[in-house]
Design an enzyme around this catalytic site. Structure first.
Site, PDB file in Angstrom:
ATOM      1  N   ASP A 110     -24.178 -54.218  25.246  1.00 16.63           N
ATOM      2  CA  ASP A 110     -23.414 -52.992  25.472  1.00 16.63           C
ATOM      3  C   ASP A 110     -21.984 -53.286  25.897  1.00 16.63           C
ATOM      4  O   ASP A 110     -21.383 -52.518  26.627  1.00 16.63           O
ATOM      5  CB  ASP A 110     -24.105 -52.108  26.510  1.00 16.63           C
ATOM      6  CG  ASP A 110     -24.321 -52.829  27.830  1.00 16.63           C
ATOM      7  OD1 ASP A 110     -24.002 -54.026  27.917  1.00 16.63           O
ATOM      8  OD2 ASP A 110     -24.813 -52.180  28.775  1.00 16.63           O
ATOM      9  N   LYS A 161     -21.419 -56.151  45.340  1.00 16.05           N
ATOM     10  CA  LYS A 161     -20.366 -55.131  45.470  1.00 16.05           C
ATOM     11  C   LYS A 161     -19.888 -55.065  46.917  1.00 16.05           C
ATOM     12  O   LYS A 161     -20.701 -55.191  47.830  1.00 16.05           O
ATOM     13  CB  LYS A 161     -20.949 -53.744  45.144  1.00 16.05           C
ATOM     14  CG  LYS A 161     -21.048 -53.458  43.692  1.00 16.05           C
ATOM     15  CD  LYS A 161     -21.610 -52.064  43.493  1.00 16.05           C
ATOM     16  CE  LYS A 161     -22.267 -51.986  42.136  1.00 16.05           C
ATOM     17  NZ  LYS A 161     -23.045 -50.780  41.934  1.00 16.05           N
ATOM     18  N   ASP A 219     -17.285 -52.020  28.947  1.00 10.03           N
ATOM     19  CA  ASP A 219     -18.735 -51.818  29.056  1.00 10.03           C
ATOM     20  C   ASP A 219     -19.001 -50.411  28.520  1.00 10.03           C
ATOM     21  O   ASP A 219     -18.520 -49.435  29.095  1.00 10.03           O
ATOM     22  CB  ASP A 219     -19.129 -51.949  30.533  1.00 10.03           C
ATOM     23  CG  ASP A 219     -20.563 -51.524  30.810  1.00 10.03           C
ATOM     24  OD1 ASP A 219     -21.190 -50.860  29.963  1.00 10.03           O
ATOM     25  OD2 ASP A 219     -21.051 -51.845  31.902  1.00 10.03           O
TER      26      ASP A 219
END
Ligand code: GTP
Length: 353
Positions: A110, A161, A219
């Protein structure tokens, strides 16, 4: 060189488009997204691709089962239970023909990327790496795990993150693996390369190399980025061997003479756009129909869906075979599920007067 493409994810961020069609098989610029990746791999000299399938594997089998009309040998292996990214790579190992120290490309199914695959392979060989990751610099790295590297490009950590990331480099989803590293992933269980395989390689002192490349990278996992990718492919913002001729719009269906279709839109096979309609930066899937007077911007109209007259679609997704009556306004990420029937003037974001 051989390549593995991971195509087994459910594509939840793209629902409802991914209910019937797995994300890599959704049409971007008039062909299944995966064909852009395959064409690019073929241009880079890859001659054998193994697809790691899980979700809706039947759709890949139906498309690729007939053999290699694409000029590249495509095999596929299907997981009984989804095995995640690492498990999916390990699960196709029996299909690979490379020797233990030869490089194997691994791509997320993707990602639309213009980076230099040959240069990534060179970086892998020069560093004698176990794995070499394509890294991209992003404007806002807080939404991603980050991947710092040292002065010679060696990855020093895989960080989760964080509100204050130490670097703007993130994993771009294209790797070169030494074949033996694929064989060493534990078989028949779910494994994440990002969370398990790569950190374990670092912990054992293996060379994990970063290859930073500033080329086009997207993406395509969300509706906004999917329509963006398709429009960029149509207009040649990113070159794809599967789009021979860049243009303002790719029109395979019928468009009324006074309709305006532009900004990288696709009107796919058997689709139609009615009189006076404006379609910009959007995908009108095969057999879909946009009625007269509609204004469709950055939206997807699913296969065989119909949009009645004078609708406004902005950043909207209409599922396959849905029927949207006249004078509806669908905006701001609205998603209509497949086969839903919306009456005339059923949903609006403004008054009807
Ligand atoms: P979302 O559900 O919208 O996050 O999309 P996704 O299911 O594709 O997940 P994600 O974007 O994290 O996946 C990255 C890549 O790995 C995609 O190309 C997926 O097709 C693939 N992938 C994810 N999970 C699996 C799996 O269990 N098996 C295989 N073979 N591929 C997977």
């Amino acid at each position: 060189v051989e390549a593995v493409i991971l195509v087994g994810g459910q594509g939840t961020r793209l629902r409802p488009l991914t209910i019937d069609t797995p994300k890599p098989m959704l049409r971007a610029a008039g062909v299944p997204f995966l064909l852009h990746q395959l064409a690019r791999l073929r241009s880079a000299g890859v001659d054998h691709v193994v697809l790691a399938t899980a979700y809706r594997a039947d759709v890949f089998a139906a498309f690729f089962g007939a053999g290699d009309s694409l000029g590249i040998r495509v095999d596929f292996v299907t997981e009984v239970e989804p095995l995640g990214t690492g498990g999916g790579i390990r699960n196709v190992a029996d299909m690979l023909e490379s020797g233990p120290d030869e490089p194997v490309l691994v791509l997320n199914g993707d990602v639309l990327s213009g980076h230099d695959l040959a240069a990534q392979l060179d970086a892998h060989r020069d560093a004698a790496a176990a794995v070499t990751l394509h890294l991209v610099r992003v404007a806002d790295p807080r939404a991603f795990g980050s991947v710092p590297t040292d002065a010679v490009g060696r990855v020093t950590a895989f960080l989760e993150k964080s509100p204050e990331p130490v670097t703007d480099q993130v994993n771009a989803g294209c790797y070169v693996f030494a074949r033996r590293v694929i064989d060493a992933i534990p078989p028949v269980r779910a494994v994440s390369v990002e969370r398990e395989t790569f950190p374990a390689l670092l912990a054992e002192g293996a060379v994990v190399q970063g290859y930073v490349d500033p080329s086009y990278w997207l993406d395509v996992g969300s509706p906004e980025s999917f329509v963006q990718a398709s429009a960029d492919l149509v207009r040649g913002v990113i070159a794809s061997p599967a789009v021979p001729e860049p243009s303002e719009a790719l029109i395979r269906g019928s468009v009324a003479p006074d309709a305006y279709v532009a900004a990288g839109s696709v009107v796919d096979d058997g689709a139609g756009v009615g009189a006076g309609a404006r379609v910009e930066g959007s995908i009108i899937m095969p057999g879909a129909h946009v009625g007269p007077g509609c204004v469709v911007t950055r939206s997807v109209v699913g296969t065989a869906a119909t949009i009645g007259a004078d609708c406004v679609l902005t950043d909207a997704v209409v599922g396959d075979r849905a029927s949207v009556g006249a004078r509806n306004e669908l905006s701001a990420g609205a998603r209509v599920w497949p086969d839903v029937v919306l009456g005339d003037c059923a949903v609006r974001f403004s008054s009807d007067r």
